[in-house]
Design a protein around this motif. Structure first.
Motif, PDB file in Angstrom:
ATOM      1  N   MET A   1      23.729 -54.895  14.052  1.00 32.26           N
ATOM      2  CA  MET A   1      24.768 -54.136  12.941  1.00 32.26           C
ATOM      3  C   MET A   1      23.936 -52.775  12.454  1.00 32.26           C
ATOM      4  O   MET A   1      22.683 -52.888  12.076  1.00 32.26           O
ATOM      5  CB  MET A   1      25.009 -54.838  12.196  1.00 32.26           C
ATOM      6  CG  MET A   1      26.021 -54.427  10.788  1.00 32.26           C
ATOM      7  SD  MET A   1      24.912 -53.835   9.411  1.00 32.26           S
ATOM      8  CE  MET A   1      26.012 -53.618   8.229  1.00 32.26           C
ATOM      9  N   SER A   2      24.790 -51.719  12.221  1.00 30.96           N
ATOM     10  CA  SER A   2      24.168 -50.565  11.582  1.00 30.96           C
ATOM     11  C   SER A   2      25.306 -49.936  10.637  1.00 30.96           C
ATOM     12  O   SER A   2      26.309 -49.943  11.201  1.00 30.96           O
ATOM     13  CB  SER A   2      23.701 -49.394  12.583  1.00 30.96           C
ATOM     14  OG  SER A   2      23.398 -48.446  12.159  1.00 30.96           O
ATOM     15  N   GLY A   3      24.963 -49.260   9.640  1.00 30.01           N
ATOM     16  CA  GLY A   3      25.581 -48.913   8.728  1.00 30.01           C
ATOM     17  C   GLY A   3      25.078 -47.926   7.788  1.00 30.01           C
ATOM     18  O   GLY A   3      23.814 -47.797   7.509  1.00 30.01           O
ATOM     19  N   GLN A   4      25.982 -46.824   7.355  1.00 30.27           N
ATOM     20  CA  GLN A   4      25.458 -45.934   6.194  1.00 30.27           C
ATOM     21  C   GLN A   4      26.325 -45.657   5.085  1.00 30.27           C
ATOM     22  O   GLN A   4      27.654 -46.051   5.316  1.00 30.27           O
ATOM     23  CB  GLN A   4      25.333 -44.536   7.049  1.00 30.27           C
ATOM     24  CG  GLN A   4      24.586 -43.347   5.878  1.00 30.27           C
ATOM     25  CD  GLN A   4      24.989 -41.976   6.488  1.00 30.27           C
ATOM     26  OE1 GLN A   4      26.180 -41.677   6.382  1.00 30.27           O
ATOM     27  NE2 GLN A   4      24.127 -41.220   6.909  1.00 30.27           N
ATOM     28  N   PHE A   5      25.667 -45.794   4.058  1.00 28.93           N
ATOM     29  CA  PHE A   5      26.604 -45.715   2.746  1.00 28.93           C
ATOM     30  C   PHE A   5      26.056 -44.380   1.834  1.00 28.93           C
ATOM     31  O   PHE A   5      24.776 -44.637   1.680  1.00 28.93           O
ATOM     32  CB  PHE A   5      26.570 -47.185   1.855  1.00 28.93           C
ATOM     33  CG  PHE A   5      26.709 -48.062   2.856  1.00 28.93           C
ATOM     34  CD1 PHE A   5      28.092 -48.670   3.039  1.00 28.93           C
ATOM     35  CD2 PHE A   5      25.760 -48.886   3.535  1.00 28.93           C
ATOM     36  CE1 PHE A   5      28.487 -49.526   3.840  1.00 28.93           C
ATOM     37  CE2 PHE A   5      26.048 -49.984   4.337  1.00 28.93           C
ATOM     38  CZ  PHE A   5      27.257 -50.433   4.659  1.00 28.93           C
ATOM     39  N   SER A   6      26.717 -43.754   1.402  1.00 29.66           N
ATOM     40  CA  SER A   6      26.405 -42.588   0.827  1.00 29.66           C
ATOM     41  C   SER A   6      27.209 -42.453  -0.622  1.00 29.66           C
ATOM     42  O   SER A   6      28.120 -43.080  -0.957  1.00 29.66           O
ATOM     43  CB  SER A   6      26.661 -41.197   1.510  1.00 29.66           C
ATOM     44  OG  SER A   6      28.017 -41.126   1.770  1.00 29.66           O
ATOM     45  N   GLY A   7      26.453 -41.637  -1.516  1.00 30.06           N
ATOM     46  CA  GLY A   7      27.096 -41.469  -2.750  1.00 30.06           C
ATOM     47  C   GLY A   7      26.976 -42.579  -3.967  1.00 30.06           C
ATOM     48  O   GLY A   7      27.886 -43.060  -4.703  1.00 30.06           O
ATOM     49  N   LEU A   8      25.922 -43.344  -3.754  1.00 30.16           N
ATOM     50  CA  LEU A   8      25.755 -44.826  -4.360  1.00 30.16           C
ATOM     51  C   LEU A   8      25.123 -43.967  -5.688  1.00 30.16           C
ATOM     52  O   LEU A   8      24.450 -43.439  -5.821  1.00 30.16           O
ATOM     53  CB  LEU A   8      24.805 -45.471  -3.630  1.00 30.16           C
ATOM     54  CG  LEU A   8      25.286 -46.030  -2.258  1.00 30.16           C
ATOM     55  CD1 LEU A   8      24.040 -46.990  -1.622  1.00 30.16           C
ATOM     56  CD2 LEU A   8      26.534 -46.537  -2.323  1.00 30.16           C
ATOM     57  N   PHE A   9      25.429 -44.844  -6.870  1.00 34.02           N
ATOM     58  CA  PHE A   9      25.024 -44.262  -8.075  1.00 34.02           C
ATOM     59  C   PHE A   9      24.957 -45.490  -9.237  1.00 34.02           C
ATOM     60  O   PHE A   9      25.718 -46.784  -8.745  1.00 34.02           O
ATOM     61  CB  PHE A   9      25.997 -43.463  -8.819  1.00 34.02           C
ATOM     62  CG  PHE A   9      27.264 -43.692  -9.267  1.00 34.02           C
ATOM     63  CD1 PHE A   9      27.659 -44.310 -10.334  1.00 34.02           C
ATOM     64  CD2 PHE A   9      28.476 -43.802  -8.231  1.00 34.02           C
ATOM     65  CE1 PHE A   9      28.839 -44.761 -10.485  1.00 34.02           C
ATOM     66  CE2 PHE A   9      29.462 -44.290  -8.245  1.00 34.02           C
ATOM     67  CZ  PHE A   9      29.903 -44.650  -9.595  1.00 34.02           C
ATOM     68  N   CYS A  10      24.370 -45.435 -10.454  1.00 33.74           N
ATOM     69  CA  CYS A  10      24.485 -46.435 -11.190  1.00 33.74           C
ATOM     70  C   CYS A  10      24.263 -45.887 -12.565  1.00 33.74           C
ATOM     71  O   CYS A  10      23.641 -44.869 -12.827  1.00 33.74           O
ATOM     72  CB  CYS A  10      23.183 -47.403 -11.135  1.00 33.74           C
ATOM     73  SG  CYS A  10      23.017 -48.743 -12.200  1.00 33.74           S
ATOM     74  N   ARG A  11      25.214 -46.116 -13.650  1.00 31.10           N
ATOM     75  CA  ARG A  11      25.226 -45.405 -14.918  1.00 31.10           C
ATOM     76  C   ARG A  11      24.197 -46.271 -15.664  1.00 31.10           C
ATOM     77  O   ARG A  11      23.672 -47.145 -15.414  1.00 31.10           O
ATOM     78  CB  ARG A  11      26.750 -45.887 -15.368  1.00 31.10           C
ATOM     79  CG  ARG A  11      27.944 -45.117 -14.671  1.00 31.10           C
ATOM     80  CD  ARG A  11      29.101 -45.267 -15.636  1.00 31.10           C
ATOM     81  NE  ARG A  11      30.182 -44.546 -14.857  1.00 31.10           N
ATOM     82  CZ  ARG A  11      30.966 -45.031 -13.845  1.00 31.10           C
ATOM     83  NH1 ARG A  11      30.886 -46.361 -13.445  1.00 31.10           N
ATOM     84  NH2 ARG A  11      31.971 -44.523 -13.208  1.00 31.10           N
ATOM     85  N   ARG A  12      23.853 -45.291 -16.678  1.00 32.67           N
ATOM     86  CA  ARG A  12      22.854 -45.939 -17.717  1.00 32.67           C
ATOM     87  C   ARG A  12      23.102 -47.147 -18.303  1.00 32.67           C
ATOM     88  O   ARG A  12      22.263 -48.052 -18.397  1.00 32.67           O
ATOM     89  CB  ARG A  12      22.569 -44.933 -18.733  1.00 32.67           C
ATOM     90  CG  ARG A  12      21.254 -44.943 -19.503  1.00 32.67           C
ATOM     91  CD  ARG A  12      21.160 -44.110 -20.601  1.00 32.67           C
ATOM     92  NE  ARG A  12      21.163 -42.815 -20.408  1.00 32.67           N
ATOM     93  CZ  ARG A  12      19.942 -42.080 -20.198  1.00 32.67           C
ATOM     94  NH1 ARG A  12      18.934 -42.670 -20.667  1.00 32.67           N
ATOM     95  NH2 ARG A  12      19.621 -40.831 -19.906  1.00 32.67           N
ATOM     96  N   GLU A  13      24.303 -47.382 -18.723  1.00 30.35           N
ATOM     97  CA  GLU A  13      24.795 -48.680 -19.218  1.00 30.35           C
ATOM     98  C   GLU A  13      24.729 -49.884 -18.238  1.00 30.35           C
ATOM     99  O   GLU A  13      24.901 -50.937 -18.927  1.00 30.35           O
ATOM    100  CB  GLU A  13      26.002 -48.559 -20.224  1.00 30.35           C
ATOM    101  CG  GLU A  13      27.227 -47.937 -19.083  1.00 30.35           C
ATOM    102  CD  GLU A  13      27.392 -46.594 -19.101  1.00 30.35           C
ATOM    103  OE1 GLU A  13      28.429 -46.232 -18.694  1.00 30.35           O
ATOM    104  OE2 GLU A  13      26.356 -45.665 -19.499  1.00 30.35           O
ATOM    105  N   ASP A  14      24.818 -49.665 -16.989  1.00 33.92           N
ATOM    106  CA  ASP A  14      24.868 -50.422 -16.120  1.00 33.92           C
ATOM    107  C   ASP A  14      23.428 -50.990 -15.409  1.00 33.92           C
ATOM    108  O   ASP A  14      23.386 -51.867 -14.541  1.00 33.92           O
ATOM    109  CB  ASP A  14      25.733 -50.233 -14.826  1.00 33.92           C
ATOM    110  CG  ASP A  14      27.151 -49.783 -15.156  1.00 33.92           C
ATOM    111  OD1 ASP A  14      27.459 -50.580 -16.067  1.00 33.92           O
ATOM    112  OD2 ASP A  14      27.922 -48.964 -14.418  1.00 33.92           O
ATOM    113  N   ILE A  15      22.610 -50.604 -16.208  1.00 30.43           N
ATOM    114  CA  ILE A  15      20.882 -50.868 -15.679  1.00 30.43           C
ATOM    115  C   ILE A  15      21.073 -52.439 -16.397  1.00 30.43           C
ATOM    116  O   ILE A  15      21.136 -52.988 -17.432  1.00 30.43           O
ATOM    117  CB  ILE A  15      20.053 -50.133 -16.296  1.00 30.43           C
ATOM    118  CG1 ILE A  15      20.117 -48.818 -15.880  1.00 30.43           C
ATOM    119  CG2 ILE A  15      18.699 -50.750 -16.080  1.00 30.43           C
ATOM    120  CD1 ILE A  15      19.213 -47.771 -16.130  1.00 30.43           C
ATOM    121  N   LYS A  16      20.564 -53.494 -15.259  1.00 25.22           N
ATOM    122  CA  LYS A  16      20.631 -54.905 -15.572  1.00 25.22           C
ATOM    123  C   LYS A  16      19.388 -55.378 -15.440  1.00 25.22           C
ATOM    124  O   LYS A  16      18.748 -55.102 -14.327  1.00 25.22           O
ATOM    125  CB  LYS A  16      21.365 -55.683 -14.938  1.00 25.22           C
ATOM    126  CG  LYS A  16      23.002 -55.319 -15.434  1.00 25.22           C
ATOM    127  CD  LYS A  16      23.877 -56.314 -14.825  1.00 25.22           C
ATOM    128  CE  LYS A  16      25.666 -55.753 -15.184  1.00 25.22           C
ATOM    129  NZ  LYS A  16      26.572 -56.699 -14.402  1.00 25.22           N
TER     130      LYS A  16
END
Length: 468
Positions: free
Chosen positions: A325-340
């Motif tokens: 299996m192979s895949g690419q995922f772009s535009g990933l992000f995390c907001r400051r308030e979502d840091i856990k």
């Protein structure tokens, strides 16, 4: 001389050698080369090229000592590393002017190592230019595999036992995937896992000056990694009826297969990520591996969430012979308030968004073989992940075997699937990876329904110069 006197002395006057000559005069078996002064021998060796000088060092101890003379290798360094004839003549003049004290003040073998390093990177500008073209799919140089093959790189595994005895093995099989190189060694003989002290992996690059015997031709060896068995923990991640497989926790790409009955090593596998692999082969030494250049963070006071967005992830699951299996995922992000829990979470596939779910048909297993038997370790595979930052530079790269475990706590009714739920979990000081899968028996397919990457906040702060 009377015959009776010869018989008393134990000598037979009638006995002759095969050539018909009398044996009363024994032939001299003395090596006349050993009687020559070292100065004369050095003068003779000065007429040899680099490959011949390297090969003659394997004859005996005396020639080995003389063949490593710094003055000889310095002259070869000057000659071999200049392309134009005029520069070569000028180099000879400079070499003649230098005193022996000036040349020998360097450590023993300095000019020899310098020549070998120069010859390995003789076409350095060529392979550097080839590695500039980056694949938009993987984020890695397109020509990495081509460069490794054109250099003729081979791989040696050195196993040291508890008594200090070393045995070196050349690889038996290689498999290149999109982001990794997978190496296999079989036919190791009788090596017990419990008696192994250390394991070293070296890349071997043959030099362009090789005209010597194949058994002792010059080559540049670069240490890829070294594992001290007494310092690092090993973990079982799969087994079959004959073999148990375990991998090193600190060097997860190193895998050993061990017979169940006698603890002998059946095979050794090494999984290497392609990121900077060419540099590791050419710029390391036989004792010290290549170290990555220190990253200097770029200051950005405009973007309040600099370092939390713009990520791209490429993942592949494969065994030692084919891609699953192979895949690419772009535009990933995390907001400051979502840091856990001091982790930045990058969500590549969400459980709630069914349009993101990915299907693939192959089952997971790692095939193995020895000199007489073969089999497969079920419910495990090799996972290669490349995380790229906003500038499309590799931020985190892993290549490790992972087990696929049955999950009892995952409720498949939320995804409208009817099948068994499995999970893949990977964790290291550099980050964590979590995948959830569902096996659909009637379709013969896996569905990847969740894929998250967890990056430590400390790593992001250090890399981007922030304080999240």
């Amino acid at each position: 001389m009377p015959t009776e006197f010869l018989k008393k002395k134990g000598r037979n006057p009638k006995k002759k050698n095969p050539r018909g000559r009398s044996s009363s005069r024994p032939r001299s078996l003395k090596n006349h080369i050993e009687t020559l002064p070292p100065e004369v021998l050095l003068k003779i060796l000065s007429f040899l090229d680099a490959s011949s000088l390297y090969s003659i060092g394997y004859v005996n101890k005396q020639l080995h000592e003389l063949a490593n003379n710094n003055a000889l290798w310095y002259r070869l360094y000057v000659r071999e590393c200049t392309k134009q004839k005029l520069k070569a003549k000028l180099g000879d003049e400079v070499a003649d002017r230098l005193t022996l004290a000036t040349i020998h003040e360097k450590p023993k073998g300095h000019w020899k190592r310098l020549l070998f390093r120069k010859m390995v990177g003789f076409n350095q500008s060529k392979w550097i230019s080839q590695l500039k073209v980056v694949s938009p799919y993987t984020g890695l140089p397109k020509q990495t595999v081509h460069v490794l093959r054109s250099l003729g790189v081979t791989w040696e595994l050195t196993v040291t036992d508890a008594y200090g005895h070393q045995r070196t093995f050349k690889h038996s099989h290689t498999f290149f995937s999109e982001c990794s190189l997978n190496l296999t060694w079989i036919g190791l003989g009788t090596i017990q896992y419990l008696w192994i002290k250390s394991v070293q992996l070296h890349s071997v690059v043959p030099l362009t000056l090789d005209r010597g015997a194949a058994s002792c031709r010059p080559a540049w060896r670069s240490l890829i990694f070294e594992v001290d068995m007494s310092k690092y923990n090993w973990r079982f991640f799969g087994s079959c009826m004959l073999v148990r497989a375990r991998h090193c926790v600190s060097f997860p790409g190193l895998v050993m297969g061990i017979w169940r009955d006698n603890e002998d090593v059946v095979f050794v596998k090494a999984n290497l990520h392609l990121h900077k692999l060419v540099e590791k082969c050419l710029l390391g030494s036989i004792t010290v591996p290549y170290s990555m250049p220190e990253h200097k963070p770029l200051f950005d006071d405009v973007d309040p969430e600099y370092g939390l967005h713009g990520y791209k992830v490429h993942i592949e699951l494969h065994d030692m012979t084919k891609l699953i299996m192979s895949g690419q995922f772009s535009g990933l992000f995390c907001r400051r308030e979502d840091i856990k829990d001091n982790y930045v979470v990058l969500e590549a596939i969400s459980r709630e968004k069914r349009s993101q779910h990915t299907a693939f048909a192959d089952k997971f297993s790692l095939k193995w073989r020895s000199e007489g038997l073969e089999g497969s370790v079920e419910h495990c595979c090799v996972m290669s992940v490349t995380v790229l930052d906003e500038s499309q530079t590799p931020f985190w790269c892993i290549c490790s075997p992972v087990p696929i475990m049955l999950s009892r706590g995952l409720d498949s009714r939320d995804y409208d699937y009817r099948g068994e739920s499995y999970v893949i979990r990977y964790r290291s000081p550099e980050g964590k990876i979590s995948l959830d899968l569902i096996w659909m028996e009637e379709l013969g397919q896996y569905f990847l329904v969740m894929f998250n990457i967890y990056l430590p906040v400390t790593k992001i702060n250090r890399y981007f110069g922030k304080r999240y």
